[in-house]
Design an enzyme around this catalytic site. Structure first.
Site, PDB file in Angstrom:
ATOM      1  N   VAL A  86       0.293  -1.138   0.394  1.00  0.00           N
ATOM      2  CA  VAL A  86       0.033  -0.712   0.101  1.00  0.00           C
ATOM      3  C   VAL A  86       1.217   1.101  -0.223  1.00  0.00           C
ATOM      4  O   VAL A  86       1.885   1.110   0.873  1.00  0.00           O
ATOM      5  CB  VAL A  86      -1.366  -0.141   1.383  1.00  0.00           C
ATOM      6  CG1 VAL A  86      -1.718   1.011   1.202  1.00  0.00           C
ATOM      7  CG2 VAL A  86      -1.438  -0.854   0.785  1.00  0.00           C
ATOM      8  N   LYS A  87       0.852   1.952  -0.817  1.00  0.00           N
ATOM      9  CA  LYS A  87       1.457   3.438  -1.427  1.00  0.00           C
ATOM     10  C   LYS A  87       0.582   4.146  -0.910  1.00  0.00           C
ATOM     11  O   LYS A  87      -0.403   4.781  -0.580  1.00  0.00           O
ATOM     12  CB  LYS A  87       1.912   3.628  -2.661  1.00  0.00           C
ATOM     13  CG  LYS A  87       2.977   3.669  -2.780  1.00  0.00           C
ATOM     14  CD  LYS A  87       3.069   3.684  -4.628  1.00  0.00           C
ATOM     15  CE  LYS A  87       4.660   4.931  -5.101  1.00  0.00           C
ATOM     16  NZ  LYS A  87       4.839   5.344  -6.836  1.00  0.00           N
ATOM     17  N   VAL A  88       1.148   5.019   0.360  1.00  0.00           N
ATOM     18  CA  VAL A  88       1.129   5.976   0.937  1.00  0.00           C
ATOM     19  C   VAL A  88       1.650   7.318   1.379  1.00  0.00           C
ATOM     20  O   VAL A  88       3.468   7.314   1.235  1.00  0.00           O
ATOM     21  CB  VAL A  88       0.851   5.562   2.833  1.00  0.00           C
ATOM     22  CG1 VAL A  88       0.333   6.617   3.564  1.00  0.00           C
ATOM     23  CG2 VAL A  88      -0.194   4.078   2.645  1.00  0.00           C
TER      24      VAL A  88
END
Ligand code: G3P
Length: 218
Positions: A86-88
Site C-alpha cells: 500500500v503506497k501512502v
C-alpha cells in the site's frame, strides 16, 4: 539492488518481466491515468492483473488523504493480492496510517519523499519502503542521489529495516548512481532499464567476433 518497473503499462511490464531481472512494480494515480484506467473497479482489477504478471511486490497508491480513509482504502488494496504494497503519501495522516498498517501486518511504501527528515519519519512508522523522488529533486537543481546516500546512511546507523526505493528515475545513469549510493531498490521506466544494455564497444566487439567466426568457418 532490486529492479522495479515504474508503470501501469502491461506491455512494458511484460517486456521487463521477460528479461528475468524484474523484482516488482510501482504505480501511481498519474501512471494509471496515462494508461486510461479509470473507475474504482477497473483500477482494482488492473492491480490484480499486474500482480498476476510478476512475482514481486506491486505498489498500489491510496487516494484518500485522511487517516480513516487511507486505512479503509489500504485494507481493500491489501486484500486484492498478497503482493500488494500500500503506497501512502508522506503527510501526517499518512504516517499515522503507515503505523496502523505496520501494526496490522500490511506492507507499505511511503511516497512523495523529498527529504531525509521525511524518510526518518517513514522508517519510525515502520514503512516497508520509502520512495525518495530523485528525478524531481534534480529538476529543482538539487541532488537526488545525494538524498539517497543520506537516507541510506541514516537507516544503516540505526538499523531501520525500511528499504530505500529510489523513485522518479530519469535515466540509466540514475540507476547506476543509486546502486553506488546503496539504494535497496530502483523503480525505473522501461527505457532506463533497457539503456543499461547499451555500449558501443559491446556492439563493435560482437560484430567482430561474429565476422571472425564466419571468416574462419565459412
Ligand atoms: O512512482 C513515483 C515516481 O517514480 C514518479 O516519477 O517521473 O513522475 O517524477 P516522475
Amino acid at each position: 539492488m532490486k529492479f522495479f518497473i515504474d508503470t501501469a503499462n502491461l506491455d512494458q511490464i511484460k517486456e521487463a518481466e521477460a528479461l528475468g531481472i524484474l523484482d516488482g512494480v510501482t504505480t501511481n494515480p498519474s501512471l494509471m491515468a496515462k494508461e486510461g484506467i479509470k473507475g474504482a473497479d477497473n483500477i482494482l482489477k488492473h492491480y490484480v492483473t499486474i500482480c498476476n504478471m510478476v512475482s514481486g511486490p506491486v505498489s498500489a497508491e491510496v487516494i484518500s488523504t485522511d487517516y480513516n480513509g487511507m486505512v479503509e482504502e489500504g485494507k481493500k488494496l491489501a486484500a486484492l493480492h498478497p503482493n500488494i504494497v500500500v503506497k501512502v503519501p508522506m503527510i501526517k495522516d499518512g504516517i499515522k496510517a503507515i503505523k496502523w498498517f505496520t501494526d496490522n501486518g500490511i506492507k507499505t511504501n511511503c511516497t512523495l519523499v523529498f527529504s531525509a527528515g521525511q524518510a526518518l519519519l517513514a522508517a519510525k512508522a515502520g514503512a516497508s519502503m520509502v520512495s525518495p523522488f530523485i528525478g524531481r529533486i534534480d529538476d529543482g537543481n538539487w541532488d537526488g542521489v545525494q538524498l539517497i546516500e543520506q537516507i541510506v546512511r541514516i537507516y544503516d546507523t540505526y538499523g531501520y529495516q525500511t528499504e530505500v526505493l529510489a523513485a522518479s528515475i530519469r535515466s540509466s545513469l540514475h540507476i547506476v548512481k543509486c546502486a553506488e549510493a546503496g539504494a535497496d531498490i530502483a523503480t525505473c521506466p522501461l527505457s532506463s532499464i533497457l539503456g543499461l544494455f547499451s555500449h558501443p564497444l559491446t556492439d563493435i566487439g560482437l560484430e567482430k567476433f561474429l565476422a571472425d567466426y564466419k571468416k574462419n568457418n565459412g
